[in-house]
Design a protein around this motif. Structure first.
Motif, PDB file in Angstrom:
ATOM      1  N   ALA A 126       0.837  -1.198   0.000  1.00  0.00           N
ATOM      2  CA  ALA A 126       0.000   0.000   0.000  1.00  0.00           C
ATOM      3  C   ALA A 126       0.875   1.251   0.000  1.00  0.00           C
ATOM      4  O   ALA A 126       0.597   2.229  -0.716  1.00  0.00           O
ATOM      5  N   ARG A 127       1.944   1.221   0.791  1.00  0.00           N
ATOM      6  CA  ARG A 127       2.853   2.368   0.856  1.00  0.00           C
ATOM      7  C   ARG A 127       3.529   2.600  -0.489  1.00  0.00           C
ATOM      8  O   ARG A 127       3.857   3.739  -0.851  1.00  0.00           O
ATOM      9  N   LEU A 128       3.736   1.519  -1.242  1.00  0.00           N
ATOM     10  CA  LEU A 128       4.387   1.629  -2.545  1.00  0.00           C
ATOM     11  C   LEU A 128       3.398   1.937  -3.668  1.00  0.00           C
ATOM     12  O   LEU A 128       3.784   2.019  -4.831  1.00  0.00           O
ATOM     13  N   GLY A 129       2.123   2.074  -3.308  1.00  0.00           N
ATOM     14  CA  GLY A 129       1.112   2.433  -4.301  1.00  0.00           C
ATOM     15  C   GLY A 129       0.648   1.293  -5.169  1.00  0.00           C
ATOM     16  O   GLY A 129       0.130   1.521  -6.267  1.00  0.00           O
ATOM     17  N   ILE A 130       0.808   0.060  -4.706  1.00  0.00           N
ATOM     18  CA  ILE A 130       0.362  -1.106  -5.464  1.00  0.00           C
ATOM     19  C   ILE A 130      -1.025  -1.493  -4.958  1.00  0.00           C
ATOM     20  O   ILE A 130      -1.183  -2.011  -3.855  1.00  0.00           O
ATOM     21  N   ALA A 131      -2.035  -1.221  -5.774  1.00  0.00           N
ATOM     22  CA  ALA A 131      -3.426  -1.387  -5.344  1.00  0.00           C
ATOM     23  C   ALA A 131      -3.820  -2.849  -5.168  1.00  0.00           C
ATOM     24  O   ALA A 131      -4.588  -3.198  -4.274  1.00  0.00           O
ATOM     25  N   ASP A 132      -3.317  -3.711  -6.048  1.00  0.00           N
ATOM     26  CA  ASP A 132      -3.658  -5.135  -5.983  1.00  0.00           C
ATOM     27  C   ASP A 132      -2.368  -5.942  -5.913  1.00  0.00           C
ATOM     28  O   ASP A 132      -1.876  -6.455  -6.927  1.00  0.00           O
ATOM     29  N   PRO A 133      -1.786  -6.055  -4.722  1.00  0.00           N
ATOM     30  CA  PRO A 133      -0.480  -6.718  -4.614  1.00  0.00           C
ATOM     31  C   PRO A 133      -0.497  -8.180  -5.014  1.00  0.00           C
ATOM     32  O   PRO A 133       0.480  -8.686  -5.571  1.00  0.00           O
ATOM     33  N   ALA A 134      -1.619  -8.882  -4.754  1.00  0.00           N
ATOM     34  CA  ALA A 134      -1.697 -10.292  -5.131  1.00  0.00           C
ATOM     35  C   ALA A 134      -1.577 -10.453  -6.644  1.00  0.00           C
ATOM     36  O   ALA A 134      -0.873 -11.338  -7.142  1.00  0.00           O
ATOM     37  N   ALA A 135      -2.265  -9.587  -7.374  1.00  0.00           N
ATOM     38  CA  ALA A 135      -2.182  -9.626  -8.836  1.00  0.00           C
ATOM     39  C   ALA A 135      -0.797  -9.196  -9.312  1.00  0.00           C
ATOM     40  O   ALA A 135      -0.261  -9.745 -10.277  1.00  0.00           O
TER      41      ALA A 135
END
Length: 209
Positions: A126-135
């Motif tokens: 989230a801090r890195l701006g990745i909205a869907d980390p699993a994907a």
């Protein structure tokens, strides 16, 4: 001179070297390449320090002491060794930037949080701006890049992490960082007569396997 740093978030020694690599990257371009240490160990036919009970305990105490000497925070995650794949892929999904590498390292080793699943790493993502980390970590391009990093490491002869490669000359471990800097300042140091002699020193004995 091309400079590459091979690392795995599973290694506390990589965390110890990280501030030095950041400082080096501020002066010279450094390619950051996360790789899977377990694959390197398997390729080389060797065990990791954490796979030998007495060595495991000593190593953990030693890295804590090294961190104290360096005035660097170091808190072990809840379990170690752990599966670092999610952390490695998250780093690549975030373009293996200095910021992403720093955030993941700090989460696991600075703060002592788990880094063995994408759920555990969700706050970092989230801090890195990745909205869907699993994907993001399931992206075939991310997986392919991690494999390409590994292949490059093996092609260079990497046998452990962290490893700095200075134009193909390998410096393994946080404690080899000063040696690497010395060779960066004076590349002829690597080719001094005694350095050349020990590179081809014959074996006088070998263990049966």
């Amino acid at each position: 001179m091309p400079i590459v740093w091979y690392f795995d978030f599973i290694s506390p020694f990589a965390w110890l070297q990280w501030p030095k690599v950041k400082a080096l990257a501020a002066m010279h371009p450094v390619a950051l390449r996360p790789i899977v240490l377990a694959g390197v160990l398997e390729k080389c036919g060797q065990k990791g320090p954490a796979e030998i009970p007495a060595k495991r305990e000593f190593t953990y105490r030693y890295v804590l002491w090294r961190a104290q000497q360096a005035h660097q925070p170091l808190r072990f995650p809840p379990a170690h060794p752990f599966n670092p794949l999610a952390a490695l892929r998250l780093c690549i999904a975030a373009d293996t930037s200095v910021e992403a590498t720093e955030a993941i390292f700090d989460w696991i080793w600075g703060q002592g949080h788990a880094g063995d699943s994408i759920n555990a790493l969700a706050p970092v993502a989230a801090r890195l701006g990745i909205a869907d980390p699993a994907a993001a970590i399931a992206d075939p391009a991310v997986k392919a890049q991690l494999r390409a990093n590994f292949d490059a490491a093996i092609a260079e002869g990497v046998f452990g992490v962290p490893t700095l490669s200075l134009d193909g000359r390998l410096f393994w471990g946080d404690d080899a960082h000063d040696f690497a800097l010395a060779c960066l300042r004076d590349p002829s140091l690597w080719d001094a007569p005694e350095m050349q002699r020990v590179a081809s020193l014959p074996l006088a004995a070998a263990r049966a396997v």
